[in-house]
Design a protein around this motif. Structure first.
Motif, PDB file in Angstrom:
ATOM      1  N   PHE A 144      31.195  57.951  24.981  1.00  0.00           N
ATOM      2  CA  PHE A 144      30.887  59.352  24.697  1.00  0.00           C
ATOM      3  C   PHE A 144      30.941  60.196  25.966  1.00  0.00           C
ATOM      4  N   ILE A 145      30.344  59.704  27.029  1.00  0.00           N
ATOM      5  CA  ILE A 145      30.345  60.451  28.291  1.00  0.00           C
ATOM      6  C   ILE A 145      31.772  60.662  28.780  1.00  0.00           C
ATOM      7  N   LYS A 146      32.605  59.637  28.658  1.00  0.00           N
ATOM      8  CA  LYS A 146      33.982  59.738  29.143  1.00  0.00           C
ATOM      9  C   LYS A 146      34.803  60.738  28.339  1.00  0.00           C
ATOM     10  N   HIS A 147      34.604  60.776  27.013  1.00  0.00           N
ATOM     11  CA  HIS A 147      35.434  61.626  26.152  1.00  0.00           C
ATOM     12  C   HIS A 147      34.840  63.014  25.914  1.00  0.00           C
ATOM     13  N   GLN A 148      33.489  63.112  25.931  1.00  0.00           N
ATOM     14  CA  GLN A 148      32.863  64.396  25.603  1.00  0.00           C
ATOM     15  C   GLN A 148      32.193  65.063  26.797  1.00  0.00           C
ATOM     16  N   GLY A 149      31.777  64.276  27.773  1.00  0.00           N
ATOM     17  CA  GLY A 149      31.183  64.849  28.967  1.00  0.00           C
ATOM     18  C   GLY A 149      29.669  64.935  28.927  1.00  0.00           C
ATOM     19  N   PRO A 150      29.024  65.060  30.095  1.00  0.00           N
ATOM     20  CA  PRO A 150      27.567  65.102  30.186  1.00  0.00           C
ATOM     21  C   PRO A 150      26.934  66.293  29.477  1.00  0.00           C
ATOM     22  N   GLU A 151      27.623  67.445  29.463  1.00  0.00           N
ATOM     23  CA  GLU A 151      27.013  68.635  28.859  1.00  0.00           C
ATOM     24  C   GLU A 151      26.810  68.447  27.361  1.00  0.00           C
ATOM     25  N   VAL A 152      27.801  67.865  26.687  1.00  0.00           N
ATOM     26  CA  VAL A 152      27.678  67.644  25.239  1.00  0.00           C
ATOM     27  C   VAL A 152      26.584  66.619  24.971  1.00  0.00           C
ATOM     28  N   PHE A 153      26.523  65.579  25.813  1.00  0.00           N
ATOM     29  CA  PHE A 153      25.474  64.565  25.647  1.00  0.00           C
ATOM     30  C   PHE A 153      24.101  65.193  25.839  1.00  0.00           C
TER      31      PHE A 153
END
Length: 592
Positions: A349-358
């Motif tokens: 998830f972090i790789k595909h969506q990034g920290p902000e979305v997480f």
């Protein structure tokens, strides 16, 4: 025993178990005992008892019990010698170092030093040709920066049979050291070989900064894909939380529990330094007890496949009643290049969506009840009346299990609104299911009370009684001699070999030896002699009442029963049950 018995007796004489336990658990006196909420399992009504006169504790909920040393062992996750050392320091005493105790401490320290040297070796391999594949995997496949690779001590095990062994031998470690630490495996020909080969190596570091073991991932198609250090004196998976050495210092208000070690590193790198993981095991009571020391809120963020959902549900059930507020961060599935929905873990998830979305998901994650309600709802098509009715029954069952009336109203209303029915109808269904659950619980309790052989038997299968009638009497003998050891004078013709239950016979023999040697006779004195499971059962046995005024008559009957049962080579089940009923009646009368 590593620590001299004389010292342990002196330590016990200076300790009061009520003071020891009170440092961890608020206690209230009620009758002859002190009571509190058990620190070893989740409960809202106190079932944890401390008996000052007998110097033992026992939980009637989870079954744990023993003396002050056993309590500290469980609370601090310490081996027996270290628990004694901690209590001795509190009592102003210094533990005498005999050869065996000194050897044990030296061995533990040697394993820790060996693990540290091994971690340095694996780390150094990343810059060597043998570690190039692992280095590329870390940087390109996992996108872990050099800073966080170094922070977590990532390394490479070469694809060779003895590289670590040779390197450690140069530093003075021998075959026994390597096997003891779980770094080498004994071969059939008497030699040893490296346990980890062609693997990404991740040191497991405790909160004190010690390297207590390793976890690893293979670089080819061989199995197992993930491999941990085996259970050792310092590596116990049931109580290890990977990343806690850093997460304990987080400024965030919670901790995030993920499934994998790589997930932990990726999230720390993304700014979520409150992330931890278990070591390939399900969440345990030990994990929860540790977490309660460092946070008040736990966010479950398991993989979004079926296994992850099941693990989440099991964790929620285990966390019920804990001091932790529980939330669930549910990762959405993503579409691959072909348009197919695929599962994601936190690393993906972090790789595909990034920290902000997480971060957005973290801020908006549901509490455990909301999550479970949503999981129930997704299993039904609410446009169909029959499916709607099934959903409401399932949701009512979930809501009926909540202890708080406020929570039942809030979540009952939410389920009613989702299905488009009146809140009053939902409240009636919830109350009906609560009454039904209560009736079922009472029936189960009644069935247990009607099957005394089941309630009497030890929980551990290997400790089960083969002759229940004799074992009941043997339990009674232990209670009498612990009440007044002088009764041993009347038991010269009752050897431990006449006991049908090996555990009870060993306890009887140990106590008698102490009496004959003029030493204090107490169950707490056996903390270092018996296993934790054995102490659990023995503490349950001696917690049962035995008034002084019925002790003599009880002992006569108990002794007669044990000798008679021992003389009979074959006991028919009907006769055995009849004797059991008689003994239960006697026990009731002797208990006052």
């Amino acid at each position: 025993m590593a620590i001299p018995e004389q010292f342990l007796d002196e330590l016990s004489s200076r300790l009061n178990i009520v003071d020891v336990v009170s440092a961890y658990v608020p206690l209230t006196r009620k009758g002859g005992n002190y009571w509190g909420l058990c620190p070893f399992h989740r409960e809202k009504t106190p079932s944890f008892s401390v008996n000052e006169s007998k110097q033992i504790f026992h939980c009637f909920g989870c079954g744990k019990g023993g003396g002050a040393v056993r309590f500290v062992m469980e609370m601090e996750n310490l081996p027996f010698p270290e628990a004694v050392r901690k209590l001795a320091a509190q009592a102003g005493m210094e533990v005498p170092e005999d050869n065996s105790n000194g050897a044990w401490r030296e061995k533990r320290q040697r394993i820790l030093e060996l693990n540290k040297e091994a971690a340095r070796f694996y780390r150094s391999m990343l810059s060597q040709p043998e570690g190039a594949q692992v280095a590329e995997y870390i940087a390109k496949k996992r996108r872990i920066s050099p800073k966080f690779s170094a922070r977590f001590g990532l390394g490479a095990a070469p694809n060779a049979w003895d590289r670590l062994i040779l390197a450690m031998r140069e530093k003075g470690y021998d075959k026994a050291d390597l096997i003891e630490a779980g770094l080498a495996v004994a071969g059939k020909n008497g030699g040893i070989y490296d346990k980890y080969r062609n693997r990404l190596m991740l040191p497991v570091i405790d909160v004190r900064g010690n390297v207590i073991g390793f976890t690893s991932r293979v670089m080819d198609d061989s199995t197992p894909k993930y491999l941990n250090t085996p259970e050792t004196a310092i590596f116990k998976k049931r109580s290890i939380l990977y990343g806690l050495n850093y997460a304990k210092n987080t400024k965030r208000p919670n901790m995030i529990l993920v499934e994998g070690n790589i997930d932990v590193i990726t999230l720390h790198q993304a700014g979520f330094d409150n992330t931890i993981a278990t070591m390939g095991t399900a969440l345990t009571e030990e994990h929860i007890r540790i977490l309660e020391k460092y946070t008040q809120e736990l966010v479950l963020c398991y993989d979004n496949d079926n296994a992850g959902v099941d693990a989440t549900q099991r964790a929620i059930a285990l966390l019920k009643g804990s001091q932790l507020q529980v939330k669930v961060l549910q990762l959405p599935r993503r579409r691959d290049d072909s348009g197919q929905l695929v599962k994601q873990d936190a690393d993906d998830f972090i790789k595909h969506q990034g920290p902000e979305v997480f971060e957005g998901l973290l801020q908006g994650c549901a509490n455990s009840v909301e999550y479970r309600l949503e999981e129930v709802r997704q299993g039904f098509d609410l446009s169909q009346d029959d499916q709607k009715a099934q959903y409401l029954q399932a949701a009512a069952g979930l809501v009926a299990g909540l202890n708080s009336p406020v929570e039942r109203e809030i979540y009952g209303n939410r389920a009613a609104d989702a299905a488009g029915i009146s809140r009053e109808a939902m409240a009636q269904e919830v109350e009906q299911q609560r009454r039904q659950k209560g009736r079922q619980a009472r029936r189960q309790e009644e069935r247990r009370s009607l099957t005394p052989t089941q309630t009497i038997q030890p929980k551990q299968r290997e400790l089960r009684y083969t002759n229940v009638a004799s074992a009941l009497a043997e339990e009674g003998v232990l209670r009498v001699v612990l009440l007044d050891p002088s009764y041993f004078r009347q038991l010269e013709d009752l050897p431990a070999s006449d006991f049908s239950a090996p555990l009870l016979g060993r306890a009887y023999d140990q106590l008698r030896q102490r009496w004959q040697a003029g030493k204090p006779v107490s169950l707490a004195a056996l903390d270092g002699v018996f296993t934790p499971e054995e102490m659990d059962h023995l503490s349950a046995v001696v917690q049962q009442p035995q008034p002084m005024h019925t002790a003599q008559a009880a002992l006569d009957d108990y002794k007669q029963t044990i000798l008679a049962q021992h003389r009979r080579a074959d006991i028919h089940s009907g006769q055995d049950l009849a004797q059991l009923r008689d003994l239960l009646k006697q026990k009731k009368s002797y208990g006052g």
